[in-house]
Enzyme design. Structure first.
Site, PDB file in Angstrom:
ATOM      1  N   GLY A 165       0.810  -1.216   0.000  1.00 20.08           N
ATOM      2  CA  GLY A 165       0.000   0.000   0.000  1.00 20.08           C
ATOM      3  C   GLY A 165       0.846   1.270   0.000  1.00 20.08           C
ATOM      4  O   GLY A 165       0.396   2.321  -0.458  1.00 20.08           O
ATOM      5  N   GLU A 182       2.659  -8.193  -1.518  1.00 19.93           N
ATOM      6  CA  GLU A 182       1.424  -8.797  -0.990  1.00 19.93           C
ATOM      7  C   GLU A 182       1.386 -10.306  -1.214  1.00 19.93           C
ATOM      8  O   GLU A 182       0.836 -11.050  -0.398  1.00 19.93           O
ATOM      9  CB  GLU A 182       0.188  -8.156  -1.652  1.00 19.93           C
TER      10      GLU A 182
HETATM   11  C1  LIG Z   1      -2.528  -2.583   0.356  1.00 22.08           C
HETATM   12  C2  LIG Z   1      -2.564  -4.039   0.512  1.00 22.08           C
HETATM   13  C3  LIG Z   1      -3.742  -4.697  -0.055  1.00 22.08           C
HETATM   14  C4  LIG Z   1      -1.658  -4.800   1.113  1.00 22.08           C
HETATM   15  C5  LIG Z   1      -0.416  -4.443   1.738  1.00 22.08           C
HETATM   16  O1  LIG Z   1       0.113  -3.363   1.681  1.00 22.08           O
HETATM   17  S1  LIG Z   1       0.243  -5.742   2.601  1.00 22.08           S
HETATM   18  C6  LIG Z   1       1.715  -5.078   3.307  1.00 22.08           C
HETATM   19  C7  LIG Z   1       2.820  -5.070   2.350  1.00 22.08           C
HETATM   20  N1  LIG Z   1       4.048  -4.753   3.041  1.00 22.08           N
HETATM   21  C8  LIG Z   1       4.848  -5.685   3.540  1.00 22.08           C
HETATM   22  O2  LIG Z   1       4.630  -6.875   3.423  1.00 22.08           O
HETATM   23  C9  LIG Z   1       6.064  -5.169   4.265  1.00 22.08           C
HETATM   24  C10 LIG Z   1       6.042  -5.615   5.723  1.00 22.08           C
HETATM   25  N2  LIG Z   1       7.224  -5.174   6.431  1.00 22.08           N
HETATM   26  C11 LIG Z   1       8.435  -5.728   6.261  1.00 22.08           C
HETATM   27  O3  LIG Z   1       8.644  -6.628   5.486  1.00 22.08           O
HETATM   28  C12 LIG Z   1       9.533  -5.178   7.110  1.00 22.08           C
HETATM   29  O4  LIG Z   1       8.969  -4.471   8.177  1.00 22.08           O
HETATM   30  C13 LIG Z   1      10.491  -4.215   6.326  1.00 22.08           C
HETATM   31  C14 LIG Z   1      11.302  -5.045   5.301  1.00 22.08           C
HETATM   32  C15 LIG Z   1       9.740  -3.114   5.612  1.00 22.08           C
HETATM   33  C16 LIG Z   1      11.484  -3.574   7.337  1.00 22.08           C
HETATM   34  O5  LIG Z   1      12.111  -4.573   8.112  1.00 22.08           O
HETATM   35  P1  LIG Z   1      12.867  -4.187   9.470  1.00 22.08           P
HETATM   36  O6  LIG Z   1      13.439  -5.456   9.990  1.00 22.08           O
HETATM   37  O7  LIG Z   1      13.764  -3.045   9.239  1.00 22.08           O
HETATM   38  O8  LIG Z   1      11.720  -3.648  10.443  1.00 22.08           O
HETATM   39  P2  LIG Z   1      10.625  -4.511  11.244  1.00 22.08           P
HETATM   40  O9  LIG Z   1      11.165  -4.891  12.566  1.00 22.08           O
HETATM   41  O10 LIG Z   1      10.094  -5.609  10.381  1.00 22.08           O
HETATM   42  O11 LIG Z   1       9.438  -3.430  11.394  1.00 22.08           O
HETATM   43  C17 LIG Z   1       9.435  -2.461  12.447  1.00 22.08           C
HETATM   44  C18 LIG Z   1       8.041  -2.448  13.053  1.00 22.08           C
HETATM   45  O12 LIG Z   1       7.108  -2.044  12.025  1.00 22.08           O
HETATM   46  C19 LIG Z   1       6.091  -3.044  11.923  1.00 22.08           C
HETATM   47  N3  LIG Z   1       5.619  -3.124  10.526  1.00 22.08           N
HETATM   48  C20 LIG Z   1       6.358  -3.063   9.418  1.00 22.08           C
HETATM   49  N4  LIG Z   1       5.588  -3.156   8.336  1.00 22.08           N
HETATM   50  C21 LIG Z   1       4.314  -3.301   8.789  1.00 22.08           C
HETATM   51  C22 LIG Z   1       3.055  -3.446   8.139  1.00 22.08           C
HETATM   52  N5  LIG Z   1       2.926  -3.431   6.790  1.00 22.08           N
HETATM   53  N6  LIG Z   1       1.973  -3.571   8.901  1.00 22.08           N
HETATM   54  C23 LIG Z   1       2.052  -3.538  10.261  1.00 22.08           C
HETATM   55  N7  LIG Z   1       3.223  -3.386  10.934  1.00 22.08           N
HETATM   56  C24 LIG Z   1       4.323  -3.276  10.194  1.00 22.08           C
HETATM   57  C25 LIG Z   1       6.761  -4.315  12.360  1.00 22.08           C
HETATM   58  O13 LIG Z   1       5.813  -5.273  12.736  1.00 22.08           O
HETATM   59  C26 LIG Z   1       7.607  -3.816  13.512  1.00 22.08           C
HETATM   60  O14 LIG Z   1       6.796  -3.609  14.640  1.00 22.08           O
HETATM   61  P3  LIG Z   1       6.919  -4.587  15.929  1.00 22.08           P
HETATM   62  O15 LIG Z   1       8.354  -4.526  16.323  1.00 22.08           O
HETATM   63  O16 LIG Z   1       5.978  -3.988  16.930  1.00 22.08           O
HETATM   64  O17 LIG Z   1       6.494  -5.923  15.442  1.00 22.08           O
END
Ligand SMILES: CC(C)=CC(=O)SCCNC(=O)CCNC(=O)[C@H](O)C(C)(C)COP(=O)(O)OP(=O)(O)OC[C@H]1O[C@@H](n2cnc3c(N)ncnc32)[C@H](O)[C@@H]1OP(=O)(O)O
Length: 258
Positions: A109, A132
């Site tokens: 997104g 996704e």
């Molecule tokens: C629009 C539609 C239909 C769908 C979508 O958009 S689905 C989402 C697509 N995005 C992803 O799949 C990306 C998800 N995130 C990651 O893969 C990683 O966070 C990263 C590669 C962007 C960064 O990795 P990094 O290790 O640097 O950081 P994290 O520890 O993973 O993240 C920090 C903190 O943020 C939370 N987080 C990150 N992305 C999301 C998200 N999309 N939704 C909710 N939360 C997110 C992550 O959980 C972490 O928080 P916690 O430490 O509390 O778990």
């Protein structure tokens, strides 16, 4: 502009700078962000003092996608009856130009939100992706359509089917990104671009956005006719007289948005 929970807003001259502000979740786009951004953009559209908008995130993430934790429990019936993510299309209906200033991750997104904006200025650190598929879903905020129009079917299929990220250089070569700048220049470059846009005739700017935007939807013949009608209508504005008089008189135009 009122205070928001998930956004920071700051008016710089005729430019409204809107910054996504959920640093703990890498600016993941939850329903509060959608509601607040929609409200902020509606306010900008209605405010004569705002000529253009810059949408930014943080240095690490423009936005890491829709909020996966919020999405996890959603059922088909919830999604269908509630038109889940449908609100993002209202954001795409913003009439004033929006420049996306993208640093770090613009995923799912987040990439789709950047593409809803009128053009993207990216930091050298930007990474774009539609991951996704790794979550068992597909893009739901326009990625399969806008990304394909921006970069063509081959690259869009590659990104949507494999979930791989594109760096800023590849995104610029592919046509997703308008300009790449060093990270420390990102905000200034976006604000300068938006400031220039806001200094022009408001009607001409908004019609230019509308005309280019329609190119995605119309046949060439329809689009050319549409452009010509908008072009003709601008000769009814005081700003067209002023813009051309200023050129002939070798001075800077003073547009009054009339
Ligand atoms: C629009 C539609 C239909 C769908 C979508 O958009 S689905 C989402 C697509 N995005 C992803 O799949 C990306 C998800 N995130 C990651 O893969 C990683 O966070 C990263 C590669 C962007 C960064 O990795 P990094 O290790 O640097 O950081 P994290 O520890 O993973 O993240 C920090 C903190 O943020 C939370 N987080 C990150 N992305 C999301 C998200 N999309 N939704 C909710 N939360 C997110 C992550 O959980 C972490 O928080 P916690 O430490 O509390 O778990």
């Amino acid at each position: 502009m009122k205070e928001f929970e998930t956004l920071l807003t700051e008016q710089r001259g005729a430019v409204m700078l809107i910054t996504l502000n959920r640093p703990q979740a890498l600016n993941a786009l939850n329903s509060t962000v959608m509601r607040e951004l929609s409200e902020a953009l509606r306010t900008c559209d209605a405010d004569d003092g705002v000529g253009s908008i810059v949408l930014a995130g943080s240095e690490k993430a423009f936005a890491a996608g829709a909020d996966i934790k919020e999405m996890q429990p959603v059922t088909f019936v919830d999604a269908y009856l509630g038109d889940f993510l449908g609100g993002w299309e209202a954001i795409a209906a913003t009439r004033k130009p929006i420049v996306a200033a993208v640093s770090g991750y613009a995923l799912g997104g987040g990439c789709e939100l950047a593409m809803i904006c009128d053009f993207i200025i990216a930091s050298e650190t930007a990474k774009f992706g539609q991951p996704e598929i790794t979550l068992g879903i597909i893009p739901g905020m326009g990625g399969s359509q806008r990304l394909t129009r921006a970069v063509g079917k081959a690259k869009a299929m590659d990104m949507v089917l494999t979930g791989r990220m594109m760096d800023a250089a590849e995104a610029e070569r592919a046509g997703l990104v308008a300009r790449i700048v060093p990270p420390e220049r990102l905000l200034d470059e976006a604000l300068e671009a938006a400031g220039k846009i806001a200094s022009y005739s408001r009607a001409a700017v908004m019609m230019a956005k509308e005309a280019v935007g329609r190119s995605d939807e119309l046949t060439l013949a329809e689009g050319l006719r549409y452009e010509r009608r908008l072009f003709h209508s601008l000769f009814a504005t005081e700003d067209q007289k002023e813009g051309m008089a200023a050129f002939v008189e070798k001075r800077k135009a003073q547009f009054r948005n009339r």
